[in-house]
Design a protein around this motif. Sequence first.
Motif, short mmCIF file in Angstrom:
data_model
loop_
_atom_site.label_atom_id
_atom_site.label_comp_id
_atom_site.label_asym_id
_atom_site.label_seq_id
_atom_site.Cartn_x
_atom_site.Cartn_y
_atom_site.Cartn_z
N ASP A 180 -0.33 11.27 5.15
CA ASP A 180 0.87 11.58 4.37
C ASP A 180 1.61 10.27 4.16
O ASP A 180 2.00 9.61 5.13
CB ASP A 180 1.77 12.56 5.11
CG ASP A 180 1.20 13.96 5.18
OD1 ASP A 180 0.31 14.30 4.39
OD2 ASP A 180 1.68 14.74 6.03
N MET A 181 1.82 9.89 2.92
CA MET A 181 2.55 8.66 2.66
C MET A 181 4.02 8.83 3.05
O MET A 181 4.52 9.96 3.12
CB MET A 181 2.41 8.28 1.19
CG MET A 181 0.99 7.89 0.84
SD MET A 181 0.81 7.24 -0.83
CE MET A 181 0.90 8.73 -1.79
N ARG A 182 4.67 7.73 3.34
CA ARG A 182 6.09 7.78 3.70
C ARG A 182 6.87 8.56 2.66
O ARG A 182 6.59 8.48 1.47
CB ARG A 182 6.67 6.38 3.89
CG ARG A 182 6.65 5.52 2.66
CD ARG A 182 7.27 4.13 2.85
NE ARG A 182 6.73 3.48 4.02
CZ ARG A 182 7.46 2.78 4.90
NH1 ARG A 182 8.75 2.60 4.70
NH2 ARG A 182 6.91 2.26 5.96
N GLY A 183 7.81 9.35 3.15
CA GLY A 183 8.61 10.17 2.26
C GLY A 183 7.94 11.47 1.86
O GLY A 183 8.50 12.23 1.08
N ASP A 189 1.50 -1.66 4.07
CA ASP A 189 1.61 -1.73 5.54
C ASP A 189 1.30 -0.39 6.19
O ASP A 189 0.71 -0.35 7.27
CB ASP A 189 3.02 -2.18 5.94
CG ASP A 189 3.26 -3.66 5.71
OD1 ASP A 189 2.30 -4.41 5.42
OD2 ASP A 189 4.44 -4.08 5.81
N ASP A 190 1.68 0.71 5.54
CA ASP A 190 1.39 2.04 6.09
C ASP A 190 -0.12 2.27 6.16
O ASP A 190 -0.64 2.75 7.18
CB ASP A 190 2.03 3.14 5.23
CG ASP A 190 3.54 3.14 5.28
OD1 ASP A 190 4.13 2.43 6.13
OD2 ASP A 190 4.15 3.85 4.46
N ILE A 191 -0.82 1.94 5.09
CA ILE A 191 -2.28 2.10 5.08
C ILE A 191 -2.90 1.22 6.15
O ILE A 191 -3.76 1.66 6.92
CB ILE A 191 -2.87 1.80 3.69
CG1 ILE A 191 -2.36 2.82 2.68
CG2 ILE A 191 -4.40 1.79 3.74
CD1 ILE A 191 -2.71 2.49 1.24
N HIS A 192 -2.44 -0.03 6.22
CA HIS A 192 -2.99 -0.96 7.22
C HIS A 192 -2.76 -0.43 8.64
O HIS A 192 -3.65 -0.53 9.49
CB HIS A 192 -2.36 -2.35 7.06
CG HIS A 192 -2.91 -3.34 8.02
ND1 HIS A 192 -4.18 -3.85 7.91
CD2 HIS A 192 -2.36 -3.90 9.12
CE1 HIS A 192 -4.40 -4.69 8.92
NE2 HIS A 192 -3.31 -4.73 9.67
N ALA A 193 -1.59 0.15 8.88
CA ALA A 193 -1.29 0.70 10.21
C ALA A 193 -2.26 1.84 10.55
O ALA A 193 -2.77 1.91 11.68
CB ALA A 193 0.16 1.18 10.28
N VAL A 194 -2.53 2.72 9.60
CA VAL A 194 -3.46 3.83 9.84
C VAL A 194 -4.87 3.30 10.07
O VAL A 194 -5.56 3.70 11.01
CB VAL A 194 -3.42 4.85 8.67
CG1 VAL A 194 -4.55 5.86 8.78
CG2 VAL A 194 -2.07 5.55 8.64
N SER A 242 -3.22 2.73 -3.15
CA SER A 242 -4.43 2.09 -2.61
C SER A 242 -4.56 0.67 -3.13
O SER A 242 -5.05 -0.22 -2.41
CB SER A 242 -5.69 2.92 -2.92
OG SER A 242 -6.00 2.87 -4.29
N MET A 243 -4.13 0.43 -4.36
CA MET A 243 -4.17 -0.94 -4.90
C MET A 243 -3.13 -1.84 -4.22
O MET A 243 -3.34 -3.03 -4.13
CB MET A 243 -3.95 -0.92 -6.42
CG MET A 243 -5.09 -0.28 -7.19
SD MET A 243 -6.68 -1.11 -6.97
CE MET A 243 -7.49 -0.03 -5.78
#
Length: 142
Positions: free
Chosen positions: A88-91, A112-117, A138-139
């Motif tokens: 789930d993306m932020r927000g 950064d969210d994707i990288h963290a996951v 994703s881009m």
Amino acid sequence: MRVALFAAVGLLHAMSAAAQMTPPPPAPGLTFHEVRAPDGVPINAVEAGNPAGPVLLFLHGAYQSYLSFIPQLRDPALVKKYRMVAMDMRGHGGSGKPWEPAAYAGSKPWADDIHAVVTELKLTKPVLVGWSYGGYVSMDYV
């Protein structure tokens, strides 16, 4: 009129805060993870499938959640072959919903969210599957 408006806004804020503190309900065959983004926002990630399989990372569209990918996360053929993660993306969905506009500004918070996951769940060479706004995000990561 103003009092009613402020009361409604206060109620919505309280409901939003309560929703952020409530973990997602358990679901058979799905594993839920809470990953912290570098700025502290909790990111909800849902996993299913073959832990040793190639990794698919699903990114939903605007105003959606991991639920957009339930058919894929529960498909017997995909479950057997792939390790699938939908975040789930932020927000959105079960992830944090910061009030500060800076938390959504530019491409860095999303990437950064994707990288963290990817890092926290040790996703090796994930194939990003973006639907609508998820393709755009994703881009940001790529």
